[in-house]
Every structure is written in C-alpha cells, then in structure tokens.
Motif scaffolding. Structure first.
Motif, PDB file in Angstrom:
ATOM      1  N   LEU A 154      45.541 -94.261  32.559  1.00  0.00           N
ATOM      2  CA  LEU A 154      44.381 -93.539  32.046  1.00  0.00           C
ATOM      3  C   LEU A 154      44.638 -93.035  30.627  1.00  0.00           C
ATOM      4  CD1 LEU A 154      43.298 -91.660  35.280  1.00  0.00           C
ATOM      5  CD2 LEU A 154      41.931 -93.316  33.987  1.00  0.00           C
ATOM      6  N   CYS A 156      46.477 -94.484  28.389  1.00  0.00           N
ATOM      7  CA  CYS A 156      46.298 -95.639  27.513  1.00  0.00           C
ATOM      8  C   CYS A 156      44.811 -95.969  27.363  1.00  0.00           C
ATOM      9  CB  CYS A 156      47.047 -96.850  28.059  1.00  0.00           C
ATOM     10  SG  CYS A 156      48.841 -96.673  28.020  1.00  0.00           S
ATOM     11  N   GLY A 157      44.081 -95.802  28.449  1.00  0.00           N
ATOM     12  CA  GLY A 157      42.644 -96.057  28.403  1.00  0.00           C
ATOM     13  C   GLY A 157      41.940 -95.109  27.448  1.00  0.00           C
ATOM     14  N   VAL A 158      42.342 -93.848  27.473  1.00  0.00           N
ATOM     15  CA  VAL A 158      41.721 -92.878  26.574  1.00  0.00           C
ATOM     16  C   VAL A 158      42.053 -93.224  25.120  1.00  0.00           C
ATOM     17  CG1 VAL A 158      41.777 -90.472  25.818  1.00  0.00           C
ATOM     18  CG2 VAL A 158      41.549 -91.022  28.246  1.00  0.00           C
ATOM     19  N   PHE A 160      42.562 -96.202  24.027  1.00  0.00           N
ATOM     20  CA  PHE A 160      41.666 -97.331  23.753  1.00  0.00           C
ATOM     21  C   PHE A 160      40.279 -96.809  23.396  1.00  0.00           C
ATOM     22  CE2 PHE A 160      38.580-100.521  25.092  1.00  0.00           C
ATOM     23  CZ  PHE A 160      39.090-101.701  24.570  1.00  0.00           C
ATOM     24  N   ALA A 161      39.788 -95.865  24.176  1.00  0.00           N
ATOM     25  CA  ALA A 161      38.466 -95.286  23.914  1.00  0.00           C
ATOM     26  C   ALA A 161      38.432 -94.631  22.530  1.00  0.00           C
ATOM     27  CB  ALA A 161      38.128 -94.267  24.992  1.00  0.00           C
ATOM     28  N   SER A 165      36.133 -95.206  18.419  1.00  0.00           N
ATOM     29  CA  SER A 165      35.417 -94.256  17.570  1.00  0.00           C
ATOM     30  C   SER A 165      35.691 -94.543  16.104  1.00  0.00           C
ATOM     31  CB  SER A 165      35.871 -92.830  17.872  1.00  0.00           C
ATOM     32  OG  SER A 165      35.374 -92.416  19.114  1.00  0.00           O
ATOM     33  N   ARG A 171      37.992 -87.110  17.601  1.00  0.00           N
ATOM     34  CA  ARG A 171      37.569 -87.030  19.001  1.00  0.00           C
ATOM     35  C   ARG A 171      38.722 -86.732  19.946  1.00  0.00           C
ATOM     36  NH1 ARG A 171      34.097 -85.169  19.135  1.00  0.00           N
ATOM     37  NH2 ARG A 171      33.002 -85.942  20.967  1.00  0.00           N
ATOM     38  N   ALA A 174      38.485 -83.580  22.232  1.00  0.00           N
ATOM     39  CA  ALA A 174      37.426 -83.683  23.244  1.00  0.00           C
ATOM     40  C   ALA A 174      37.836 -84.625  24.369  1.00  0.00           C
ATOM     41  CB  ALA A 174      36.132 -84.172  22.590  1.00  0.00           C
ATOM     42  N   TYR A 175      38.396 -85.780  23.996  1.00  0.00           N
ATOM     43  CA  TYR A 175      38.777 -86.751  25.024  1.00  0.00           C
ATOM     44  C   TYR A 175      39.934 -86.230  25.862  1.00  0.00           C
ATOM     45  CZ  TYR A 175      35.772 -90.364  22.912  1.00  0.00           C
ATOM     46  OH  TYR A 175      34.704 -91.087  22.441  1.00  0.00           O
ATOM     47  N   ARG A 177      40.540 -83.097  26.545  1.00  0.00           N
ATOM     48  CA  ARG A 177      39.964 -82.118  27.487  1.00  0.00           C
ATOM     49  C   ARG A 177      39.331 -82.829  28.680  1.00  0.00           C
ATOM     50  NH1 ARG A 177      38.593 -79.128  22.712  1.00  0.00           N
ATOM     51  NH2 ARG A 177      36.613 -80.228  22.503  1.00  0.00           N
ATOM     52  N   ALA A 178      38.564 -83.871  28.389  1.00  0.00           N
ATOM     53  CA  ALA A 178      37.906 -84.610  29.470  1.00  0.00           C
ATOM     54  C   ALA A 178      38.942 -85.236  30.399  1.00  0.00           C
ATOM     55  CB  ALA A 178      36.983 -85.680  28.886  1.00  0.00           C
ATOM     56  N   GLN A 181      40.566 -82.532  32.553  1.00  0.00           N
ATOM     57  CA  GLN A 181      39.624 -82.068  33.575  1.00  0.00           C
ATOM     58  C   GLN A 181      39.425 -83.135  34.650  1.00  0.00           C
ATOM     59  OE1 GLN A 181      35.943 -80.274  32.128  1.00  0.00           O
ATOM     60  NE2 GLN A 181      34.812 -81.347  33.734  1.00  0.00           N
ATOM     61  N   GLY A 182      39.467 -84.392  34.216  1.00  0.00           N
ATOM     62  CA  GLY A 182      39.229 -85.487  35.150  1.00  0.00           C
ATOM     63  C   GLY A 182      40.335 -85.698  36.155  1.00  0.00           C
TER      64      GLY A 182
ATOM     65  N   ASP B 145      30.487 -81.295  24.498  1.00  0.00           N
ATOM     66  CA  ASP B 145      31.219 -81.884  23.364  1.00  0.00           C
ATOM     67  C   ASP B 145      31.297 -83.410  23.445  1.00  0.00           C
ATOM     68  OD1 ASP B 145      32.883 -81.995  25.511  1.00  0.00           O
ATOM     69  OD2 ASP B 145      34.604 -81.036  24.541  1.00  0.00           O
ATOM     70  N   HIS B 153      32.436 -95.172  25.089  1.00  0.00           N
ATOM     71  CA  HIS B 153      33.834 -95.450  24.765  1.00  0.00           C
ATOM     72  C   HIS B 153      34.747 -95.117  25.937  1.00  0.00           C
ATOM     73  CE1 HIS B 153      32.686 -94.803  20.251  1.00  0.00           C
ATOM     74  NE2 HIS B 153      32.286 -95.970  20.724  1.00  0.00           N
ATOM     75  N   GLY B 157      37.272 -97.394  28.016  1.00  0.00           N
ATOM     76  CA  GLY B 157      38.666 -96.986  28.143  1.00  0.00           C
ATOM     77  C   GLY B 157      39.127 -97.016  29.592  1.00  0.00           C
ATOM     78  N   PHE B 160      39.730-100.487  30.553  1.00  0.00           N
ATOM     79  CA  PHE B 160      41.037-100.882  30.000  1.00  0.00           C
ATOM     80  C   PHE B 160      42.150-100.373  30.911  1.00  0.00           C
ATOM     81  CE2 PHE B 160      44.757-100.085  27.365  1.00  0.00           C
ATOM     82  CZ  PHE B 160      44.860-101.243  26.613  1.00  0.00           C
ATOM     83  N   ALA B 161      42.038 -99.123  31.325  1.00  0.00           N
ATOM     84  CA  ALA B 161      43.044 -98.538  32.214  1.00  0.00           C
ATOM     85  C   ALA B 161      43.114 -99.316  33.530  1.00  0.00           C
ATOM     86  CB  ALA B 161      42.718 -97.070  32.479  1.00  0.00           C
ATOM     87  N   ALA B 178      37.534 -89.718  38.669  1.00  0.00           N
ATOM     88  CA  ALA B 178      38.189 -88.939  37.611  1.00  0.00           C
ATOM     89  C   ALA B 178      37.313 -88.902  36.358  1.00  0.00           C
ATOM     90  CB  ALA B 178      39.555 -89.546  37.293  1.00  0.00           C
ATOM     91  N   GLY B 182      35.695 -85.699  34.740  1.00  0.00           N
ATOM     92  CA  GLY B 182      36.139 -85.372  33.388  1.00  0.00           C
ATOM     93  C   GLY B 182      35.004 -85.117  32.410  1.00  0.00           C
TER      94      GLY B 182
END
Lengths: 189, 189
Positions: A154, A156-158, A160-161, A165, A171, A174-175, A177-178, A181-182, B145, B153, B157, B160-161, B178, B182
């Motif tokens: 995950l 690595c996925g973030v 990638f996300a 951008s 970002r 923000a990512y 935090r998400a 939380q996730g 946010d 995105h 991601g 990708f994960a 998740a 998130g």
DNA sequence: CGGACAAGCGGACTGTCAATCCGGTTGGCT
DNA sequence: AGCCAACCGGATTGACAGTCCGCTTGTCCG
C-alpha cells in the motif's frame, strides 16, 4: 591488495554521480550508453561496472534503502505501537518521493536479478516491518486483515498515486493521512 | 460507402482478439510485430490498424472504460452520497483488476498521444467523478483535503499495490476497505 | 460480367537502445 | 624497468518500434 584499481574506483563514482544527476533531473531511464557518453567513457566501461540497468538502479537506491532500514529499526524500538507504524510508513513515503530509484527498487519484489546486497536489505527491512506490524495488530490499532506485506504494497501504491499528481510533494501529507487512517483499526464502537 | 473494406474490419477484429488474449495471459507488452506474426499478417497491416502500442492499448481498454463511465453515471444519480463514492471506487478497482490494459490507460494522464475517443471518455468520467466527489465532501462524509483527482490517483495506487501481491484478487476486498476508510471524513468527535 | 482503382496488404528496412566482445592500454607490483 | 592482470574503448550484435512502398484485392460502376 586493494580490491580494484584506483581508476576503476574513480570511474565507478563518476558513473554513479552522473546517473544520480540524471535521475534527479527526472530521467529514470538510466540508459547506460547515454550515461557513458556523458562521462566521456566507453560503453564497455559503464557496463563492466553496472552490467544491467537494474544493477545501476540498485546501486543508486542503496543509500535510501539503508535509510529506511534504519528508520524501521528505530520504529521497532519505539514505545507506541501505532506511532511505530506511522513512522515506518511516513519514512517509506518520504524516501521514495525523494529518490525515484529507490521507489522503483522497493516496489519490485522480483528477486530474480537483484543484487545480493539489495536482497539483504530487503530481508532485513521485511523482518523489522513485520515486527512493527505484528505489534500494532496485536495492540488492536492496526486493521486485522492487513499483513506487513500489505502495508509495504500500500505504501508503494500511495507513492504511485503521488506520482500521478502534478506536484507530488504537495499531496504527500494528505495521502499519508489517508493511508494511516485507512490502515488503522476501525474504532470498536 | 462503408467506411472500410470487409477484410480490413475482419483483420482489425483478429488483431484485437489476439492482443486481448496476450494481455489476458499476462503479457502487457503488446509488441505489434509479435502480434502480427501470431495472426499470420504482415507487420504493416498491424501498424496500419494500430499505429502505436498506445493506440492498441486504448482500443483494448475502451469497453472497460465505457463501463466505468456507466458506473459513474449510476453513482452520480445515487441517493446516498457516501454510497456513491464507495460504488465509484469499487468499480474502478474491480475493472482495473479485470483488465490490465484499462488499468494502464486510466493511470496515464498523459494526453499527448491519446486517441480522441479515449480523451472523450476521460473527460466524461472526470465530470461524473467530480460530481460524486463534491457531493460527498459537501455532505461531510469525504475528507475535505481530497479532490476528485486525488480519489482517482489513490484508486490507481491501490491497483498498483494489488499488483504487487501474488494473488491480487484475494486482497481486493481488504484494500478496498482500507481505501474507503482512508478517504472517509474522520469522525467529528 | 469484367475492368478500374482506391483501399488494403506484406514484409524489407531504418533507427534506437540494451548488452557483448575483444584488441589495446595502464595501474600497481616486484 | 618490466610484467601482467585488471581495466578501458567502442565496434558490433540482437531485439524491438515504427516506416515505406510495390503488390494484391475488395468494391463499385458500366
């Protein structure tokens, strides 16, 4: 006595520097012919030092990888189980964002053609990450349906996300935090 | 009168079928020379129908893309603001997992060499996604946010994960949970 | 039916880039 | 100084994306 000749050591450093500069300027293709040309060396020299694109990539990524391993070690000895997870993930994200070569290396689990030293780092990191993850799950602060590999993937996925951008750095928070939380265990309520 | 000759239509279908089969069997490289060879056609024929790898990729992805646009339209007219977001994201994940070509197309925002029809789908999807996202944010169920682009995105991601897992399908539900947790607005408490 | 011709076909060819090979050069040791 | 293994340079091979152009054939019209 010394494992290699002085000129070889020098050339290796020059190649690494040139490659790092290329990556920093956004070119992750790491074409050895091109890098050799820029250094003025022959192509053969470049390929002797780094037989494949992957070898060069992993050499570039090594310092950052060692960094996250250090992060993970610190996190593993952290008191707060959740804080450790957060620190681990934050470190993974920040370092990948700062070093595209590292991001590519840590995302690729393919161990086929990996350098032994990279594999060693990967194994050590995996063990530390597992410790941190298991502790958090046992403490009930991490979702029970996620493994240490899942967190790795995950993260690595973030990254990638973030790469999708126009301004990844903007970002990141923000990512992150998400993501946190996730993966956190939902309140028992 | 007819836009193209019968044999051309037939050949196009054969090429698409062969390519789809290659993708389904895990080969996303879409080498036109190879695909042409497999069909017994000349390379020139393949390249006339699909001038670049991207053109073929987008042709393959078109049905799946149309599918998510339909999903998004349904979500936009959904009563529950949060349910719409969940449906949208679930659709994005499931379809990307089922169609690697679509996953690559929707992740690449580069509009440089995109086919006009793909761009049209992208624009339409973006508008619908924006509607759904804005509504959820206004309703206070989506993190303030995060923009519609961020959701897009992040979904890519997560795919990708998933791709990093040995069995992506097996982790889909966990990662989707998740992701939803998130991006949901944290409890006001 | 059959002739004309545009649409379509085939595959040789070019350009690019990863990676190899090997004859020539040189650092480092005695 | 002299030796030689390690090192260097760059021509070359191989794989692949994409182009070009002479040949073939589907389609339409008389």
């Amino acid at each position: 006595m010394s494992p290699q000749r002085a000129d070889a050591v020098r050339n290796r450093e020059i190649l690494l520097g040139t490659a790092r500069q290329a990556v920093a300027s956004g070119d992750l293709s790491l074409q050895l012919n091109e890098i050799a040309r820029r250094t003025g060396m022959g192509v053969g020299t470049a390929y002797r030092h780094f037989p494949t694109r992957r070898a060069l990539l992993e050499a570039l990524a090594a310092p950052a990888f060692a960094g996250v391993v250090a992060d993970a070690r610190a996190a593993a000895s952290h008191d707060d189980a959740w804080g450790a997870v957060a620190a681990l993930l934050r470190g993974l994200l920040v370092r990948q964002l700062a070093d595209a070569a590292f991001a590519e290396v840590i995302a690729a689990d393919r161990a086929d053609d990996a350098l032994p030293e990279t594999t060693a780092l990967r194994v050590e990191f995996a063990a530390l990450a597992r410790t941190v993850t298991d502790r958090a799950r046992d403490a009930g602060v991490l979702r029970a349906d996620l493994t240490d590999d899942d967190l790795h993937h995950l993260a690595c996925g973030v990254v990638f996300a973030l790469g999708l951008s126009p301004d990844p750095g903007a970002r990141l928070d923000a990512y992150l935090r998400a993501l946190l939380q996730g993966v956190r265990a939902p309140g028992p309520a």
